[in-house]
Each structure stands twice: as structure tokens, then as C-alpha cells.
Design a protein around this motif. Structure first.
Motif, PDB file in Angstrom:
ATOM      1  N   ASP A 136      40.580  31.669  57.443  1.00 57.22           N
ATOM      2  CA  ASP A 136      39.650  32.460  56.645  1.00 57.22           C
ATOM      3  C   ASP A 136      40.257  33.784  56.204  1.00 57.22           C
ATOM      4  N   ASN A 137      41.107  34.376  57.023  1.00 56.03           N
ATOM      5  CA  ASN A 137      41.735  35.642  56.644  1.00 56.03           C
ATOM      6  C   ASN A 137      42.626  35.477  55.409  1.00 56.03           C
ATOM      7  N   GLU A 138      43.305  34.328  55.312  1.00 57.59           N
ATOM      8  CA  GLU A 138      44.135  34.069  54.148  1.00 57.59           C
ATOM      9  C   GLU A 138      43.270  33.871  52.908  1.00 57.59           C
ATOM     10  N   VAL A 139      42.140  33.183  53.090  1.00 60.44           N
ATOM     11  CA  VAL A 139      41.218  32.964  51.973  1.00 60.44           C
ATOM     12  C   VAL A 139      40.666  34.303  51.480  1.00 60.44           C
ATOM     13  N   LYS A 140      40.284  35.165  52.408  1.00 63.04           N
ATOM     14  CA  LYS A 140      39.771  36.493  52.036  1.00 63.04           C
ATOM     15  C   LYS A 140      40.825  37.295  51.279  1.00 63.04           C
ATOM     16  N   GLY A 141      42.065  37.234  51.754  1.00 60.33           N
ATOM     17  CA  GLY A 141      43.141  37.978  51.093  1.00 60.33           C
ATOM     18  C   GLY A 141      43.336  37.523  49.652  1.00 60.33           C
ATOM     19  N   ILE A 142      43.311  36.227  49.437  1.00 60.70           N
ATOM     20  CA  ILE A 142      43.456  35.683  48.084  1.00 60.70           C
ATOM     21  C   ILE A 142      42.286  36.104  47.211  1.00 60.70           C
ATOM     22  N   ALA A 143      41.070  35.994  47.750  1.00 60.15           N
ATOM     23  CA  ALA A 143      39.867  36.350  46.989  1.00 60.15           C
ATOM     24  C   ALA A 143      39.858  37.830  46.616  1.00 60.15           C
ATOM     25  N   ILE A 144      40.240  38.693  47.552  1.00 57.94           N
ATOM     26  CA  ILE A 144      40.251  40.140  47.288  1.00 57.94           C
ATOM     27  C   ILE A 144      41.260  40.481  46.203  1.00 57.94           C
ATOM     28  N   SER A 145      42.442  39.861  46.269  1.00 59.14           N
ATOM     29  CA  SER A 145      43.470  40.118  45.270  1.00 59.14           C
ATOM     30  C   SER A 145      42.980  39.744  43.872  1.00 59.14           C
ATOM     31  N   ILE A 146      42.359  38.594  43.751  1.00 50.25           N
ATOM     32  CA  ILE A 146      41.846  38.134  42.455  1.00 50.25           C
ATOM     33  C   ILE A 146      40.687  39.012  41.998  1.00 50.25           C
ATOM     34  N   THR A 147      39.819  39.411  42.928  1.00 49.49           N
ATOM     35  CA  THR A 147      38.690  40.283  42.589  1.00 49.49           C
ATOM     36  C   THR A 147      39.173  41.594  41.975  1.00 49.49           C
ATOM     37  N   LYS A 148      40.104  42.245  42.646  1.00 52.81           N
ATOM     38  CA  LYS A 148      40.589  43.551  42.187  1.00 52.81           C
ATOM     39  C   LYS A 148      41.233  43.455  40.812  1.00 52.81           C
ATOM     40  N   TRP A 149      42.072  42.452  40.629  1.00 51.97           N
ATOM     41  CA  TRP A 149      42.808  42.359  39.367  1.00 51.97           C
ATOM     42  C   TRP A 149      41.878  42.020  38.209  1.00 51.97           C
ATOM     43  N   THR A 150      41.050  41.014  38.375  1.00 56.98           N
ATOM     44  CA  THR A 150      40.183  40.606  37.263  1.00 56.98           C
ATOM     45  C   THR A 150      39.146  41.669  36.936  1.00 56.98           C
ATOM     46  N   HIS A 151      38.616  42.365  37.957  1.00 56.38           N
ATOM     47  CA  HIS A 151      37.579  43.356  37.691  1.00 56.38           C
ATOM     48  C   HIS A 151      38.147  44.575  36.956  1.00 56.38           C
ATOM     49  N   SER A 152      39.427  44.861  37.165  1.00 51.48           N
ATOM     50  CA  SER A 152      40.037  46.004  36.471  1.00 51.48           C
ATOM     51  C   SER A 152      40.587  45.620  35.104  1.00 51.48           C
ATOM     52  N   GLN A 153      41.014  44.376  34.939  1.00 48.46           N
ATOM     53  CA  GLN A 153      41.652  43.956  33.703  1.00 48.46           C
ATOM     54  C   GLN A 153      40.697  43.273  32.727  1.00 48.46           C
ATOM     55  N   PHE A 154      39.673  42.612  33.240  1.00 46.65           N
ATOM     56  CA  PHE A 154      38.723  41.887  32.393  1.00 46.65           C
ATOM     57  C   PHE A 154      37.414  42.669  32.326  1.00 46.65           C
ATOM     58  N   THR A 155      37.289  43.517  31.340  1.00 49.63           N
ATOM     59  CA  THR A 155      36.046  44.263  31.148  1.00 49.63           C
ATOM     60  C   THR A 155      35.398  43.828  29.840  1.00 49.63           C
ATOM     61  N   LYS A 156      34.116  44.134  29.699  1.00 49.97           N
ATOM     62  CA  LYS A 156      33.386  43.724  28.491  1.00 49.97           C
ATOM     63  C   LYS A 156      33.999  44.363  27.255  1.00 49.97           C
ATOM     64  N   SER A 157      34.332  45.653  27.336  1.00 43.90           N
ATOM     65  CA  SER A 157      34.885  46.355  26.180  1.00 43.90           C
ATOM     66  C   SER A 157      36.268  45.828  25.801  1.00 43.90           C
ATOM     67  N   SER A 158      37.116  45.582  26.806  1.00 43.78           N
ATOM     68  CA  SER A 158      38.457  45.082  26.504  1.00 43.78           C
ATOM     69  C   SER A 158      38.399  43.678  25.927  1.00 43.78           C
ATOM     70  N   PHE A 159      37.447  42.882  26.400  1.00 43.18           N
ATOM     71  CA  PHE A 159      37.310  41.522  25.881  1.00 43.18           C
ATOM     72  C   PHE A 159      36.833  41.557  24.430  1.00 43.18           C
ATOM     73  N   GLU A 160      35.870  42.443  24.124  1.00 41.00           N
ATOM     74  CA  GLU A 160      35.369  42.558  22.745  1.00 41.00           C
ATOM     75  C   GLU A 160      36.478  43.041  21.812  1.00 41.00           C
ATOM     76  N   ASP A 161      37.294  43.988  22.282  1.00 48.47           N
ATOM     77  CA  ASP A 161      38.423  44.471  21.482  1.00 48.47           C
ATOM     78  C   ASP A 161      39.406  43.333  21.204  1.00 48.47           C
ATOM     79  N   TYR A 162      39.617  42.514  22.220  1.00 48.63           N
ATOM     80  CA  TYR A 162      40.551  41.388  22.075  1.00 48.63           C
ATOM     81  C   TYR A 162      40.042  40.402  21.026  1.00 48.63           C
TER      82      TYR A 162
END
Length: 295
Positions: free
Chosen positions: A223-249
Motif C-alpha cells: 500500500d505504501n508503494e501505491v500511495k507513493g505513485i498516487a501522490i506523485s500523479i496527484t501533484k503533477w496533474t493538479h499543477s499542470q492540468f488546470t482549467k485555464s491552461s486547458f482552455e488556452d491549449y
């Protein structure tokens, strides 16, 4: 008499390893001082692999690696009753299994691991969590290679097709980390656009999705490995995929497509195409002929 390989094994143990005296009753977790007395023990850190471990279930498992032209294991731990053994390869540099680094080195390590498993004809169902404890008197241990391995050194003696994805088994060893990361991130790229959730909500969603994918493995990750993977994906997508950046794209992509159509040129000296004049005007073929006929 000291055994450098055994000392290395003990130095690299987790602070609180999983252990068992009888696998029929599952595993428990305790401090190293208690776990080191058990018959079976967790030999890698939660987020770092210092050893590549393989389970070979056949008579002569501790010695027939030579007949298969496989690199010599650092350590073999053999069951004296049936000759089955765990073969451990000590790595000079540990493999980071938490996805806080780049995936390319992890995929390379997974490819090396799987190629070595095939060379040894080792059990593909082995989870790699625990091994026969070389400190326990029941097992027979032997040291074959005192030098620590690099992945490149191991790869030199293996059939490795540039460590491409085809050489990674999705449900084995490090392949599970690669597979879980890839499947969860691809889901996240699409899912985050459905409502643009707040960070905490999105973090929980990524973790739950990663857990669901993890359960599809025959031998799920810790479970610790699963959490680590999930946290990494959460941080990256939440900072890189925003509504404004997607609309600009979307706007930039749409504008670029229109400009590309309007800027189409024939191969004859840069003159506008005479075959598709509607493209020059940025309208459909039907609209062009309708306007031309005055209807």
C-alpha cells in the motif's frame, strides 16, 4: 567467521521488515532485531530495491544458473529438503521504486529484472516481498559474486532489446510499478478535466483509482508503494492540468488548425491551390459552392 555478503544483507534490511516463521500463517511486521530471527524476511526497503531477488523452484536451483549462462548471483539461499532456492543479486546503486524520479530508469530496471528472470527460468508469480532469511540456520547459503552489480553489467549478459516496454511483464516485479504508474496517469489525464476538483478530492480519487488497478495484479504492490505513485500523479496533474491552461491549449490548437488551412499552398511556386479554393477562404466545400452560385 564473518560473511561480507550476509553483513551486507543485514545492513540493507528495512528498519521494520515483514517476517514470518510459517508462510501458512501470513506475515507480520516488527523491528529488525526481531525479524532477523525469523525463517523468512523482507529484504528490500519499501521504496528502494538494493537486491534483485528470484524464486527458482527446482532441484539444483542454487547452481544451475551457470548452465543457463546467467550472471552469478551474489547469494543463494537453498532449501536443503528439495533444492529450491532464492537467488539474490546485490546492486551497487538501489532502484528507486517510488515515482518521485523519472520512469525511464525504472522501466530499464524492470526490463533487466525480467530478462534475468527468463534466463534463470524463475517463478513469474514470485512477489519479491520476502525471501528465505540467510541468517536462519535451516537454510543453506552460498556466496558466488562478491562484487556489487550495476544494471548495465547485468544487461551485458542478457537478451535485452534496448530495454523496451515489450520486455517488461506488467504483473511481475518492477513491471508492476511501471504498469500501475502508466495506467493511473493515463486515467488522470482524462479524469481531471471532469470538474477540475480541489486538491484533496483529487488526491483521494487518484489513490482510489491506483488501488483498483493494483488489485488487478496477481501479487499486488504494498500500500505504501501505491500511495507513493498516487501522490506523485496527484501533484503533477493538479499543477499542470488546470482549467485555464486547458482552455488556452484548446484555443491555440483551434487557431493553429485554421491558420494551417488558410495558409495551404500548392507545390507550384507557392501559389494558392486552385483545386481547393474553399480551403483558402476557411469554409467548407459545400459553403463555397453555395456562395459562388448566389444561393
Amino acid at each position: 567467521m564473518t560473511n561480507p555478503a550476509l553483513d551486507l544483507f543485514n545492513d540493507r534490511l528495512p528498519h521494520k521488515p515483514y517476517f514470518s516463521d510459517d508462510l501458512h500463517f501470513g506475515v507480520r511486521i516488527a523491528g529488525k532485531e526481531r525479524a532477523i530471527l525469523a525463517k523468512y524476511i523482507q529484504f528490500n526497503q519499501p521504496h528502494a530495491m538494493f537486491w534483485l531477488g528470484f524464486d527458482v523452484d527446482r532441484l539444483g536451483a542454487a547452481i544451475d544458473w551457470s548452465d543457463r549462462n546467467a550472471p552469478a548471483p551474489t547469494l543463494t539461499i537453498t532449501n536443503p529438503e528439495n533444492g529450491h532456492a532464492h537467488l539474490l543479486y546485490a546492486l551497487k546503486t538501489s532502484i528507486r521504486t517510488a515515482p518521485d524520479g523519472k520512469m525511464k530508469p525504472l522501466k530499464y530496471a524492470a526490463a533487466v529484472e525480467n530478462a534475468l528472470r527468463k534466463k534463470l527460468d524463475a517463478d513469474v508469480g514470485y512477489s519479491g516481498l520476502i525471501c528465505k532469511n540467510p541468517n536462519h540456520d535451516y537454510w543453506k547459503i552460498a556466496v558466488w559474486q562478491p562484487e556489487l552489480y550495476t544494471l548495465d553489467w547485468l544487461a551485458d549478459s542478457l537478451d535485452l532489446n534496448a530495454a523496451n516496454d515489450k520486455e517488461i511483464v506488467a504483473d511481475y516485479g518492477l513491471g508492476r510499478n511501471c504498469t500501475l504508474f502508466d495506467k493511473t496517469r493515463k486515467w488522470a489525464y482524462r479524469a481531471i478535466r471532469q470538474g477540475w476538483p480541489e486538491y484533496d478530492q483529487w488526491s483521494q480519487a487518484c489513490y482510489e483509482r491506483a488501488c483498483a488497478y493494483n488489485l488487478q495484479f496477481a501479487m499486488p504492490l504494498d500500500d505504501n508503494e501505491v500511495k507513493g505513485i498516487a501522490i506523485s500523479i496527484t501533484k503533477w496533474t493538479h499543477s499542470q492540468f488546470t482549467k485555464s491552461s486547458f482552455e488556452d491549449y484548446v484555443i491555440k490548437t483551434h487557431t493553429s488548425s485554421i491558420q494551417s488551412l488558410r495558409g495551404s499552398k500548392s507545390k507550384g511556386g507557392g501559389r494558392p491551390s486552385l483545386n481547393n479554393p474553399w480551403a483558402e477562404l476557411g469554409v467548407s466545400r459545400a459553403t463555397y459552392f453555395r456562395q459562388k452560385s448566389g444561393k
